[in-house]
Design a protein around this motif. Structure first.
Motif, PDB file in Angstrom:
ATOM      1  N   PRO B 100      -1.542  -3.972  -4.771  1.00  0.00           N
ATOM      2  CA  PRO B 100      -2.591  -3.042  -4.350  1.00  0.00           C
ATOM      3  C   PRO B 100      -3.811  -3.185  -5.249  1.00  0.00           C
ATOM      4  O   PRO B 100      -3.708  -3.716  -6.362  1.00  0.00           O
ATOM      5  CB  PRO B 100      -1.937  -1.662  -4.521  1.00  0.00           C
ATOM      6  N   PRO B 101      -4.959  -2.744  -4.790  1.00  0.00           N
ATOM      7  CA  PRO B 101      -6.154  -2.818  -5.643  1.00  0.00           C
ATOM      8  C   PRO B 101      -5.966  -1.972  -6.899  1.00  0.00           C
ATOM      9  O   PRO B 101      -5.248  -0.980  -6.899  1.00  0.00           O
ATOM     10  CB  PRO B 101      -7.266  -2.234  -4.757  1.00  0.00           C
ATOM     11  N   ARG B 102      -6.598  -2.388  -7.975  1.00  0.00           N
ATOM     12  CA  ARG B 102      -6.470  -1.673  -9.237  1.00  0.00           C
ATOM     13  C   ARG B 102      -7.394  -0.464  -9.260  1.00  0.00           C
ATOM     14  O   ARG B 102      -8.537  -0.531  -8.820  1.00  0.00           O
ATOM     15  CB  ARG B 102      -6.821  -2.610 -10.393  1.00  0.00           C
ATOM     16  N   ILE B 135      -7.222   9.839  -8.738  1.00  0.00           N
ATOM     17  CA  ILE B 135      -6.888   8.871  -7.696  1.00  0.00           C
ATOM     18  C   ILE B 135      -5.697   8.066  -8.172  1.00  0.00           C
ATOM     19  O   ILE B 135      -5.602   7.727  -9.354  1.00  0.00           O
ATOM     20  CB  ILE B 135      -8.101   7.967  -7.364  1.00  0.00           C
ATOM     21  N   GLU B 136      -4.792   7.827  -7.264  1.00  0.00           N
ATOM     22  CA  GLU B 136      -3.635   6.999  -7.603  1.00  0.00           C
ATOM     23  C   GLU B 136      -3.447   5.988  -6.491  1.00  0.00           C
ATOM     24  O   GLU B 136      -3.496   6.337  -5.305  1.00  0.00           O
ATOM     25  CB  GLU B 136      -2.371   7.854  -7.776  1.00  0.00           C
ATOM     26  N   ILE B 137      -3.218   4.745  -6.865  1.00  0.00           N
ATOM     27  CA  ILE B 137      -3.027   3.675  -5.884  1.00  0.00           C
ATOM     28  C   ILE B 137      -1.652   3.077  -6.087  1.00  0.00           C
ATOM     29  O   ILE B 137      -1.288   2.683  -7.200  1.00  0.00           O
ATOM     30  CB  ILE B 137      -4.109   2.580  -6.024  1.00  0.00           C
ATOM     31  N   THR B 138      -0.884   3.050  -5.032  1.00  0.00           N
ATOM     32  CA  THR B 138       0.459   2.464  -5.089  1.00  0.00           C
ATOM     33  C   THR B 138       0.619   1.500  -3.921  1.00  0.00           C
ATOM     34  O   THR B 138      -0.171   1.494  -2.971  1.00  0.00           O
ATOM     35  CB  THR B 138       1.546   3.541  -5.008  1.00  0.00           C
ATOM     36  N   GLY B 139       1.671   0.686  -4.028  1.00  0.00           N
ATOM     37  CA  GLY B 139       1.900  -0.254  -2.939  1.00  0.00           C
ATOM     38  C   GLY B 139       3.302  -0.812  -2.971  1.00  0.00           C
ATOM     39  O   GLY B 139       3.956  -0.806  -4.016  1.00  0.00           O
ATOM     40  N   ASP B 140       3.744  -1.251  -1.808  1.00  0.00           N
ATOM     41  CA  ASP B 140       4.995  -1.984  -1.716  1.00  0.00           C
ATOM     42  C   ASP B 140       4.748  -3.185  -0.816  1.00  0.00           C
ATOM     43  O   ASP B 140       3.588  -3.517  -0.538  1.00  0.00           O
ATOM     44  CB  ASP B 140       6.127  -1.087  -1.205  1.00  0.00           C
ATOM     45  N   THR B 145      -1.072   2.559  -0.573  1.00  0.00           N
ATOM     46  CA  THR B 145      -1.396   3.976  -0.412  1.00  0.00           C
ATOM     47  C   THR B 145      -2.342   4.409  -1.513  1.00  0.00           C
ATOM     48  O   THR B 145      -2.116   4.132  -2.690  1.00  0.00           O
ATOM     49  CB  THR B 145      -0.120   4.846  -0.478  1.00  0.00           C
ATOM     50  N   VAL B 146      -3.418   5.072  -1.109  1.00  0.00           N
ATOM     51  CA  VAL B 146      -4.333   5.684  -2.063  1.00  0.00           C
ATOM     52  C   VAL B 146      -4.202   7.186  -1.913  1.00  0.00           C
ATOM     53  O   VAL B 146      -4.254   7.722  -0.795  1.00  0.00           O
ATOM     54  CB  VAL B 146      -5.796   5.267  -1.794  1.00  0.00           C
ATOM     55  N   GLU B 147      -3.983   7.852  -3.029  1.00  0.00           N
ATOM     56  CA  GLU B 147      -3.855   9.307  -3.019  1.00  0.00           C
ATOM     57  C   GLU B 147      -5.045   9.905  -3.762  1.00  0.00           C
ATOM     58  O   GLU B 147      -5.297   9.576  -4.922  1.00  0.00           O
ATOM     59  CB  GLU B 147      -2.541   9.720  -3.671  1.00  0.00           C
ATOM     60  N   LEU B 148      -5.759  10.762  -3.068  1.00  0.00           N
ATOM     61  CA  LEU B 148      -6.915  11.440  -3.646  1.00  0.00           C
ATOM     62  C   LEU B 148      -6.505  12.869  -3.980  1.00  0.00           C
ATOM     63  O   LEU B 148      -5.882  13.547  -3.165  1.00  0.00           O
ATOM     64  CB  LEU B 148      -8.069  11.465  -2.636  1.00  0.00           C
TER      65      LEU B 148
END
Lengths: 118, 158
Positions: B100-102, B135-140, B145-148
């Motif tokens: 995912p993007p940093r 902001i949190e960015i996660t991925g599989d 997923t970006v959480e605001l």
């Protein structure tokens, strides 16, 4: 969702070219903005004023387009000004530092007055 | 856009207020912005805080549509709005693969862009981070997923 494509009209007030923009400044706006800017440049004005009074949405792609216009203005040693931005977009101009390079005015009258005094 | 699903009690992270998707087509970030704004306004988010949230949602959705889903109109961006412990959460998920993007990506440098040393684009993540509290960015393998997060108890936003 239907996108409100940008419409731009160019007029001249003294040695100031005013771009009256209407609609959304996003990825679809590039052609209209560049064409209007070119039309404004053709008169070799000392100042170009972007009027955002009827702009209801600017996204990051729109910010990039404005950056492009600013780069062209700087290369031609022209002043690029902005007026009638909403409070939210004044904030965005501040945090992107666009307002460090192009003066932002609350309305056209103030912008034109300032430009004529410069 | 799929019709928003009714709110349900979440077993994990509070209450879901909206759960919908938008097709990955340019301009559809406006649908996401409108729906999230309508939900947030019912929680008392208004004025400049609401405008900041709308911008963050719009930019995140645009990134999801473009970079995650390649603007595939048959590939939706999923959006959830939740409230938990005094925080408003907006979760935006695409079907991107790979890392995912940093969150700490390089900040855009306007002077470099004006000098032609950076491309003019690249403002999205910077705007997102500037408009919300966290902001949190996660991925599989199959999703990013970006959480605001907006703190409601401190009148939301920055």
């Amino acid at each position: 969702m239907e996108v409100r494509h940008l419409e731009v009209e160019v007029r001249t007030e003294a040695n100031i070219a005013v771009l009256d923009m209407k609609g959304e400044i996003n990825g679809f706006a590039e052609e209209a903005m560049n064409a209007a800017y070119a039309e404004a440049e053709a008169g070799d004005p000392g100042t170009i004023l972007l009027n955002f009074e009827r702009v209801d949405y600017i996204n990051s792609t729109g910010i990039a387009l404005i950056v492009g216009l600013l780069a062209r203005a700087r290369a031609a040693r022209r002043s690029l000004l902005a007026c009638n931005l909403s409070e939210h977009y004044v904030e965005i101009f501040n945090i992107t530092r666009l307002s460090d390079f192009m003066s932002v005015f609350p309305d056209e009258k103030t912008a034109v007055g300032e430009a004529m005094e410069s | 856009m799929t019709d928003p699903k009714p709110a349900r009690a979440g077993a994990d992270l509070g209450r879901t207020l909206a759960d919908f998707s938008v097709p990955s087509e340019p301009g559809n970030e406006r649908l996401a912005m409108q729906t999230v704004a309508a939900t947030a306004s019912r929680l008392g988010v208004d004025g400049q805080d609401l405008e900041r949230l709308k911008t963050a949602v719009g930019e995140t959705t645009m990134n999801a549509m473009e970079h995650g889903n390649g603007y595939g109109s048959g590939v939706p961006v999923e959006i959830q709005v939740l409230v938990s412990h005094g925080d408003l959460l907006v979760r935006i998920t695409d079907e991107g693969s790979g890392p995912p993007p940093r969150e700490d990506g390089d900040e855009p440098d306007l002077e470099a862009k004006l000098e032609g040393m950076q491309k003019a684009r690249g403002w999205g993540l910077f705007l997102i981070k500037s408009m919300v509290d966290e902001i949190e960015i996660t991925g599989d393998e199959g999703h990013h997923t970006v959480e605001l997060l907006v703190h409601l108890e401190t009148e939301g936003g920055k």
